[in-house]
Design a protein around this motif. Structure first.
Motif, PDB file in Angstrom:
ATOM      1  N   PHE A  57       0.807  -1.216   0.000  1.00  0.00           N
ATOM      2  CA  PHE A  57       0.000   0.000   0.000  1.00  0.00           C
ATOM      3  C   PHE A  57       0.841   1.266   0.000  1.00  0.00           C
ATOM      4  O   PHE A  57       0.603   2.196  -0.778  1.00  0.00           O
ATOM      5  CB  PHE A  57      -0.966   0.019   1.188  1.00  0.00           C
ATOM      6  CG  PHE A  57      -1.740   1.308   1.263  1.00  0.00           C
ATOM      7  CD1 PHE A  57      -2.837   1.525   0.455  1.00  0.00           C
ATOM      8  CD2 PHE A  57      -1.337   2.338   2.111  1.00  0.00           C
ATOM      9  CE1 PHE A  57      -3.519   2.726   0.479  1.00  0.00           C
ATOM     10  CE2 PHE A  57      -2.016   3.542   2.155  1.00  0.00           C
ATOM     11  CZ  PHE A  57      -3.118   3.733   1.333  1.00  0.00           C
ATOM     12  N   GLN A  58       1.824   1.342   0.892  1.00  0.00           N
ATOM     13  CA  GLN A  58       2.574   2.598   1.017  1.00  0.00           C
ATOM     14  C   GLN A  58       3.273   2.962  -0.281  1.00  0.00           C
ATOM     15  O   GLN A  58       3.279   4.139  -0.687  1.00  0.00           O
ATOM     16  CB  GLN A  58       3.588   2.510   2.165  1.00  0.00           C
ATOM     17  CG  GLN A  58       2.965   2.599   3.560  1.00  0.00           C
ATOM     18  CD  GLN A  58       2.340   3.962   3.859  1.00  0.00           C
ATOM     19  OE1 GLN A  58       2.598   4.944   3.178  1.00  0.00           O
ATOM     20  NE2 GLN A  58       1.512   4.018   4.886  1.00  0.00           N
ATOM     21  N   CYS A  99       1.388  11.133   7.068  1.00  0.00           N
ATOM     22  CA  CYS A  99       2.235  11.594   5.959  1.00  0.00           C
ATOM     23  C   CYS A  99       2.615  10.484   4.997  1.00  0.00           C
ATOM     24  O   CYS A  99       3.156  10.763   3.923  1.00  0.00           O
ATOM     25  CB  CYS A  99       3.509  12.243   6.509  1.00  0.00           C
ATOM     26  SG  CYS A  99       4.579  11.075   7.392  1.00  0.00           S
ATOM     27  N   PHE A 120       3.870  12.957  10.589  1.00  0.00           N
ATOM     28  CA  PHE A 120       3.464  11.937  11.560  1.00  0.00           C
ATOM     29  C   PHE A 120       2.802  10.776  10.835  1.00  0.00           C
ATOM     30  O   PHE A 120       1.957  10.969   9.948  1.00  0.00           O
ATOM     31  CB  PHE A 120       2.445  12.508  12.559  1.00  0.00           C
ATOM     32  CG  PHE A 120       2.981  13.605  13.445  1.00  0.00           C
ATOM     33  CD1 PHE A 120       4.114  13.392  14.227  1.00  0.00           C
ATOM     34  CD2 PHE A 120       2.353  14.836  13.504  1.00  0.00           C
ATOM     35  CE1 PHE A 120       4.604  14.403  15.058  1.00  0.00           C
ATOM     36  CE2 PHE A 120       2.827  15.853  14.322  1.00  0.00           C
ATOM     37  CZ  PHE A 120       3.961  15.633  15.108  1.00  0.00           C
ATOM     38  N   ASP A 121       3.131   9.562  11.228  1.00  0.00           N
ATOM     39  CA  ASP A 121       2.444   8.389  10.683  1.00  0.00           C
ATOM     40  C   ASP A 121       2.716   7.206  11.629  1.00  0.00           C
ATOM     41  O   ASP A 121       3.579   7.293  12.509  1.00  0.00           O
ATOM     42  CB  ASP A 121       2.938   8.049   9.268  1.00  0.00           C
ATOM     43  CG  ASP A 121       1.878   7.347   8.419  1.00  0.00           C
ATOM     44  OD1 ASP A 121       1.352   7.975   7.476  1.00  0.00           O
ATOM     45  OD2 ASP A 121       1.543   6.182   8.732  1.00  0.00           O
ATOM     46  N   LYS A 147       3.866   8.435  15.181  1.00  0.00           N
ATOM     47  CA  LYS A 147       2.892   8.971  16.129  1.00  0.00           C
ATOM     48  C   LYS A 147       1.484   8.638  15.664  1.00  0.00           C
ATOM     49  O   LYS A 147       1.140   8.846  14.488  1.00  0.00           O
ATOM     50  CB  LYS A 147       3.052  10.499  16.244  1.00  0.00           C
ATOM     51  CG  LYS A 147       2.131  11.131  17.285  1.00  0.00           C
ATOM     52  CD  LYS A 147       2.463  12.615  17.462  1.00  0.00           C
ATOM     53  CE  LYS A 147       1.595  13.254  18.534  1.00  0.00           C
ATOM     54  NZ  LYS A 147       1.796  12.689  19.877  1.00  0.00           N
TER      55      LYS A 147
HETATM   56  C1  LIG Z   1      -4.346   7.038   2.403  1.00  0.00           C
HETATM   57  S1  LIG Z   1      -2.789   7.134   3.190  1.00  0.00           S
HETATM   58  C2  LIG Z   1      -2.211   8.755   2.739  1.00  0.00           C
HETATM   59  C3  LIG Z   1      -0.740   8.909   2.890  1.00  0.00           C
HETATM   60  C4  LIG Z   1      -0.150  10.239   2.435  1.00  0.00           C
HETATM   61  N1  LIG Z   1      -0.753  11.364   3.128  1.00  0.00           N
HETATM   62  C5  LIG Z   1      -0.277  10.394   0.948  1.00  0.00           C
HETATM   63  O1  LIG Z   1      -1.070  11.220   0.477  1.00  0.00           O
HETATM   64  O2  LIG Z   1       0.418   9.657   0.234  1.00  0.00           O
HETATM   65  C6  LIG Z   1      -3.241   7.327   4.884  1.00  0.00           C
HETATM   66  C7  LIG Z   1      -2.063   7.356   5.810  1.00  0.00           C
HETATM   67  O3  LIG Z   1      -2.534   7.523   7.137  1.00  0.00           O
HETATM   68  C8  LIG Z   1      -1.735   6.714   7.986  1.00  0.00           C
HETATM   69  N2  LIG Z   1      -2.447   6.427   9.226  1.00  0.00           N
HETATM   70  C9  LIG Z   1      -3.503   5.605   9.419  1.00  0.00           C
HETATM   71  N3  LIG Z   1      -3.866   5.607  10.704  1.00  0.00           N
HETATM   72  C10 LIG Z   1      -3.022   6.444  11.348  1.00  0.00           C
HETATM   73  C11 LIG Z   1      -2.888   6.881  12.686  1.00  0.00           C
HETATM   74  N4  LIG Z   1      -3.721   6.444  13.647  1.00  0.00           N
HETATM   75  N5  LIG Z   1      -1.917   7.744  13.007  1.00  0.00           N
HETATM   76  C12 LIG Z   1      -1.071   8.214  12.040  1.00  0.00           C
HETATM   77  N6  LIG Z   1      -1.153   7.842  10.740  1.00  0.00           N
HETATM   78  C13 LIG Z   1      -2.115   6.979  10.406  1.00  0.00           C
HETATM   79  C14 LIG Z   1      -1.452   5.489   7.151  1.00  0.00           C
HETATM   80  O4  LIG Z   1      -0.330   4.761   7.628  1.00  0.00           O
HETATM   81  C15 LIG Z   1      -1.234   6.096   5.785  1.00  0.00           C
HETATM   82  O5  LIG Z   1       0.111   6.410   5.591  1.00  0.00           O
END
Ligand SMILES: C[S@@+](CC[C@H](N)C(=O)[O-])C[C@H]1O[C@@H](n2cnc3c(N)ncnc32)[C@H](O)[C@@H]1O
Length: 373
Positions: A57-58, A99, A120-121, A147
């Motif tokens: 996914f990432q 992020c 933060f992630d 975080k």
């Molecule tokens: C749909 S992705 C978007 C990632 C990035 N902002 C981008 O546009 O590429 C959602 C992100 O939120 C993170 N995430 C989910 N739950 C989280 C939490 N409780 N605290 C911090 N990050 C979280 C996920 O790991 C993921 O990286």
């Protein structure tokens, strides 16, 4: 049998097409197929499928959002907020919540060396990629921190907080938004970039990306939230719910904009008045009774039920233009026409020119089945 594509079509399937490269989106089909059996199990037994079940996914998300950020973030998106670019130039504190692989943070860090950025992630994969990119670029004004976004509590304060498609799949988006509100300094801005949709299914029947986005929601965004015991808002939480939740979190002013070059998202620019801020600073503004009962540890603040339909919220957004025949659908069509419906080839050329849209996305494969008979 030989299949051929006209050169003009093939151009939409290469990385040279930037954010218009539809081949990137197509990769989600394979990603989601990997969890099909698990999702079926959830339909039978409840629960959700967590992030760990989506190891690719990432990387895919980074490729998807990275192309949009490269094309629009610095030149188009940040200038949406009045005075923001000047503040970034002079030096402010910025946080990007959820992020992912951090490309947005690194782009901003490189563009505005006087400002300080943190991403933060909770994804180690994302944070590792983010840190590696920052090192490759010798950026000294960015950092990435593991975080949980639901634990933001105002201990650390920022002048700008961003989320890029990072609210709707949270376990506790209500806590995340409340924490973001608390973590803004006076005069701070929250830029919430999230999927354009109505919160009402019926209003999304003409959404050119509707089938695709509901599929992503069912098989990823909603299920990762449910797996963590969360609310399961899903990709299509929509503008009405977003506005209601932003208000519940303490944001008194919410403006929405769209970016030519991002067919997916609405850009919510959220701020809060000084009076409201003093109120929030004096108490934890978190969620109320219904969410406490359903989702977890008690936190105090104004009550809100995030799932109630909101007939009062503004839809279509201000500035939307009329183009259809039935009230529910005309609002949707007109709002999307700015950058999207023309690309789905459902609007006449003359109308597209009226709206000044330059982009023509051949996304017929998504549109099939969503057009009105
Ligand atoms: C749909 S992705 C978007 C990632 C990035 N902002 C981008 O546009 O590429 C959602 C992100 O939120 C993170 N995430 C989910 N739950 C989280 C939490 N409780 N605290 C911090 N990050 C979280 C996920 O790991 C993921 O990286």
């Amino acid at each position: 049998m030989t299949f051929t594509l006209p050169p003009a079509h093939a151009a939409w399937l290469t990385r040279a097409a930037g954010p218009d490269n539809l081949a990137v989106q197509a990769q989600y089909v394979g990603l989601l197929a990997e969890v099909e059996d698990d999702i079926l199990g959830c339909f039978r037994d409840g629960g959700g499928v967590g992030y760990a079940a989506f190891p690719r996914f990432q990387a895919l998300m980074a490729e998807d959002s990275g192309a949009v950020h490269d094309a629009t973030l610095i030149e188009v998106t940040l200038p949406l907020v009045t005075g923001l670019v000047e503040r970034l130039r002079s030096g402010i504190d910025v946080a990007d919540v959820g992020c992912g692989s951090g490309h947005a943070v690194n782009l901003m860090g490189a563009a505005f060396p006087a400002s300080r950025f943190v991403g933060f992630d909770v994804s180690d994969t994302g944070l590792t990629a983010a840190t590696a990119e920052a090192h490759r670029q010798d950026l000294t004004n960015v950092r990435f921190v593991h975080k949980d976004a639901a634990t933001l509590d105002g201990t650390e304060r920022f002048d700008l907080i961003t989320t890029f498609d990072a609210v709707h799949d949270q376990a506790r988006p209500d806590l995340v938004l409340a924490g973001i509100a608390q973590s803004l300094r006076p005069g701070g801005v929250y830029l919430c970039v999230d999927v354009t949709a109505s919160s009402t299914l019926a209003d999304n029947l003409d959404h050119p990306l509707g089938p695709f986005l509901y599929t992503i929601s069912c098989m990823h965004c909603m299920t990762v939230s449910l797996a963590a015991g969360g609310m399961g808002l899903g990709t299509m939480w929509g503008e009405q719910t977003a506005r209601r939740m932003l208000a519940a979190a303490g944001f008194t002013e919410v403006d929405t904009k769209h970016v030519d070059g991002d067919i997916l998202n609405t850009y919510y620019i959220a701020t809060r008045s000084c009076a409201r801020q003093r109120h929030l600073d004096g108490q934890d503004p978190r969620v109320g009774a219904s969410n406490r009962r359903r989702f977890g540890p008690p936190v105090h603040g104004s009550p809100t039920d995030l799932r109630q339909p909101d007939e009062q919220s503004q839809w279509p957004p201000a500035g939307a233009r009329s183009g259809g025949t039935s009230p529910g659908r005309e609002s949707w069509r007109s709002t999307q026409s700015r950058c999207c419906i023309d690309g789905a080839a459902v609007r006449p050329t003359a109308d597209r020119q009226t709206h000044g849209c330059r982009r023509t996305l051949p996304i017929t494969w998504i549109v099939v089945g969503t057009r009105k008979p």
